[in-house]
Each structure stands twice: as C-alpha cells, then as structure tokens.
Design a protein around this motif. Sequence first.
Motif, short mmCIF file in Angstrom:
data_model
loop_
_atom_site.label_atom_id
_atom_site.label_comp_id
_atom_site.label_asym_id
_atom_site.label_seq_id
_atom_site.Cartn_x
_atom_site.Cartn_y
_atom_site.Cartn_z
N GLU A 185 111.83 -89.25 22.66
CA GLU A 185 112.17 -88.00 22.57
C GLU A 185 112.39 -87.26 23.89
O GLU A 185 113.07 -86.43 24.33
N ALA A 186 111.09 -87.26 24.29
CA ALA A 186 110.84 -86.54 25.50
C ALA A 186 111.54 -86.96 26.86
O ALA A 186 111.92 -86.27 27.68
N LEU A 187 111.87 -88.41 26.59
CA LEU A 187 112.48 -89.05 27.81
C LEU A 187 114.03 -89.09 27.71
O LEU A 187 114.77 -88.81 28.83
N GLY A 188 114.43 -88.66 26.53
CA GLY A 188 116.13 -88.48 26.34
C GLY A 188 116.60 -89.73 26.88
O GLY A 188 116.47 -90.69 26.77
N GLU A 189 117.62 -89.41 27.83
CA GLU A 189 118.50 -90.38 28.56
C GLU A 189 117.72 -91.36 29.34
O GLU A 189 118.10 -92.33 29.80
N SER A 190 116.60 -90.86 29.80
CA SER A 190 115.73 -91.95 30.80
C SER A 190 115.10 -92.68 29.87
O SER A 190 114.39 -93.72 30.66
N TYR A 191 114.87 -93.01 28.65
CA TYR A 191 114.27 -93.47 27.96
C TYR A 191 114.73 -95.08 28.08
O TYR A 191 115.98 -95.33 27.96
N ASP A 192 113.80 -96.10 28.21
CA ASP A 192 114.11 -97.44 28.34
C ASP A 192 113.42 -98.43 27.50
O ASP A 192 112.16 -98.44 27.86
N PRO A 193 113.90 -98.77 26.27
CA PRO A 193 113.03 -99.67 25.61
C PRO A 193 112.25 -100.86 26.13
O PRO A 193 111.33 -101.17 25.62
N ALA A 194 112.71 -101.27 27.26
CA ALA A 194 112.06 -102.51 27.95
C ALA A 194 110.84 -102.05 28.47
O ALA A 194 109.91 -102.94 28.65
N PHE A 195 110.63 -100.81 28.41
CA PHE A 195 109.29 -100.33 28.98
C PHE A 195 108.15 -99.95 28.07
O PHE A 195 107.45 -99.22 28.18
N VAL A 196 108.58 -100.31 26.69
CA VAL A 196 107.83 -99.90 25.50
C VAL A 196 107.09 -101.18 25.07
O VAL A 196 107.83 -102.05 24.75
N SER A 197 105.65 -101.16 24.81
CA SER A 197 104.84 -102.28 24.31
C SER A 197 103.94 -101.84 23.45
O SER A 197 103.19 -101.09 23.54
N VAL A 198 104.35 -102.28 22.17
CA VAL A 198 103.63 -101.80 20.95
C VAL A 198 102.81 -103.28 20.24
O VAL A 198 103.74 -104.30 20.24
N THR A 199 101.60 -103.08 20.01
CA THR A 199 101.04 -104.51 19.57
C THR A 199 100.47 -104.05 18.13
O THR A 199 100.45 -102.84 17.73
N GLU A 200 100.13 -105.07 17.47
CA GLU A 200 99.27 -105.04 16.35
C GLU A 200 97.53 -104.93 16.46
O GLU A 200 97.01 -104.44 15.61
N GLU A 201 97.44 -105.29 17.57
CA GLU A 201 96.10 -105.04 17.89
C GLU A 201 95.71 -103.56 18.41
O GLU A 201 96.69 -102.81 18.80
N ARG A 202 94.47 -103.12 18.15
CA ARG A 202 94.04 -101.73 18.46
C ARG A 202 93.19 -101.78 19.73
O ARG A 202 92.77 -102.74 20.06
N GLY B 284 101.20 -98.58 23.10
CA GLY B 284 100.88 -98.11 21.49
C GLY B 284 100.63 -99.36 20.80
O GLY B 284 100.72 -100.43 21.27
N GLU B 285 100.11 -98.80 19.61
CA GLU B 285 100.05 -99.84 18.46
C GLU B 285 100.62 -99.40 17.22
O GLU B 285 101.38 -98.34 17.13
N VAL B 286 100.71 -100.23 16.30
CA VAL B 286 101.43 -99.88 15.19
C VAL B 286 101.15 -98.64 14.24
O VAL B 286 101.94 -98.09 13.62
N ARG B 287 99.83 -97.89 14.48
CA ARG B 287 99.76 -96.83 13.81
C ARG B 287 99.99 -95.49 14.70
O ARG B 287 99.61 -94.31 14.47
N THR B 288 100.73 -95.79 15.77
CA THR B 288 100.87 -94.81 16.80
C THR B 288 102.30 -94.36 16.86
O THR B 288 102.90 -94.11 18.01
N ALA B 289 102.99 -94.91 15.90
CA ALA B 289 104.57 -94.75 15.76
C ALA B 289 105.07 -93.30 16.02
O ALA B 289 106.12 -93.09 16.81
N MET B 290 104.23 -92.12 15.75
CA MET B 290 104.54 -90.69 15.85
C MET B 290 104.55 -90.55 17.28
O MET B 290 105.77 -89.81 17.85
N LYS B 291 103.71 -90.99 18.09
CA LYS B 291 103.66 -90.73 19.52
C LYS B 291 104.66 -91.47 20.07
O LYS B 291 105.16 -91.02 21.18
#
Length: 320
Positions: free
Chosen positions: A190-207, A177-184
């Motif tokens: 929330e959807a992943l719950g205990e399966s959520y791993d922040p290591a697999f999340v990549s958010v950029t300043e670019e769009r 995602g990017e900085v304007r997609t924080a709600m998603k």
Amino acid sequence: MAGMTLTKLAKLANVSVSTASKAFSMSPEVNSETREMIFDKARELRCFKQFFSAKYPRLVVAVICPELESRYYSGAVGGLRTALEARGCEITAAASGFSAKRAAELVSYYENYADADAVISFEELPERAWRHEIPVIGLCRSAFSADVRILTDCNGAIKKLTDGFLRSGIKKIGFIGEVRTAMKAAAFREALGESYDPAFVSVTEERFEKGGYLAADRLISSGNLPEAVICAYDYMAYGAMRRFKDAGLEIPSDILVAGMDDLDESAYYIPSLTSVDMRSGETAELAAEALFRLIRGEKAENAVLPAAVVARESTGNTVI
C-alpha cells in the motif's frame, strides 16, 4: 459487577458499611460466619476482587503473546512488567502460538479459572464472541474484542521508509518477510502504490535470521536485485545482511537495508541497522494507565502511537 460500591454491597448483604469494610480487611471484629456471608454475596455479584485486598493486595494481570521466544515479545513483556509492578501488580504470561482462537481461550481461562484481574493481549482477538467482566487491553490492531486498544503505527513507519527511499531516487524497493508478517507485507504494498513490484518481495516459511538469509538468497538468485529492502523485523534483517555480504555486496553502497523493532543489537551491527522503534516502553505505560482507569470504572480511550524510524549506517545518506 460494574458500578458496585461498598455501600451498595453492604445494603444487599444486610450489613452496615462498617461491617463490610472490616470483613474485607480481615478484621477480627467480624466473625467468620458474617465475613463468609459478605464474601459469598460479593462473589455472587462478581465484585469480590474489587473489595478484597488484605490477603492478596496485588492485582494479577495476565499477558498474552503470540510467542515468548523472540526478543521483541520478551522485551515487550518486560516493559509491561516494569510498568505494572510500579503500580502494585504481578504479571503472568502465556503464549498463544499465533492463534486467535487460543488467545480467546486464554482470556476465558484467566477470567474464569485463574482468577486474573485483567488481561493484556498482543494477540489477535476476534469480534466479541464472549462476555468478559475483567478489563482486556489489546496491543494488536485486530484485537477487536478488547475494551481498549493501544497501538503503534507500524504502517506509518513503513510509509515513512518507502517515501524516504523514493525521495532519494531509489525506485527498486523490496520487502523481506515470512508467513506471519502478511500485514506488514500488505502495508508495504500500500505504501508503494504504483511503485510496488512483486518481483522485489521475498517471503519464506522460515523465521528469524535463517528466514532473512533465505529470503535474501531468493532475491540474489532471481538476478533482479532491489536497491533497498525493508525487512519485517530486525532478526530477518540480520540474516539478509549476512547473505548480501556472502554474495560480495556492500551495505549501504550496493544495497540499503532497514529492519523493524529496533532491537538493542541493531545499533552495534556492522554496519549498524536502520530500524523502526515500536515504542514498547510508552505502549506499556499507556496500557497500564488504561487498565487502571477501567478497573476504577473510568473511561479509557484507544491510542495510536507514531512509530519512529531510527536511521543508521545500513541506509547510508538516505533522508528518512
């Protein structure tokens, strides 16, 4: 003024209902002095546009978007135009620049200076901090001060994607995602719950495509690549798919990719992109219907449409 009728207005202006009706239809049977007196009383009571339909027969609806550059918002405005023009309206559009404050200023501007008949906003509108007499329809979950909100269940679609991956035995699920997609991003967590791993999340300043490319590059560079990624919108998915391809990864055999918004191009990419149909056409129809109910003084209800996942080649045989 809510609840104003031509009979009430005529009584307050000390004229007959017939005279008031003829004044608003610009009949030559009513002299200019009487007509202007009736018009002034109508303006005083904020019901002039309710009755005046001779010179400007089409209602004007202002549409407020965070931006007009992206295909998603330009397409959504096009859908509203189709729905509203079919009902005898003209539309005008403005961009808020992703600013709730700017959106609130635009609502005030269109009501008090541009003389619009109604507003439809894709932008966040804060809790009611001002009174608006014209109908305001919100197409954003946080459009709290709108009279009616028509939403698509984006969170439910993300949950459907993650559940489909998990049922297929895919445990390493990422988000781009990017900085304007924080709600998603929050909905993904929330959807992943205990399966959520922040290591697999990549958010950029670019769009857009560049943002997707850079976000995918970060995942690749980390050396800890997920098995599947959900991208905040299709443009980012296009960029991510290109970066994965540049790294020698095959989609869907090496990594699964899904986007959101279901842009027309997504069906024609190689591989074609699994995406979420946000049902813009149906949203536009419901918004137009709600708007006219409010204009007629009737009650209109909030609505939430379920988003539809459109499965294509980029997620392989995953059951979504």
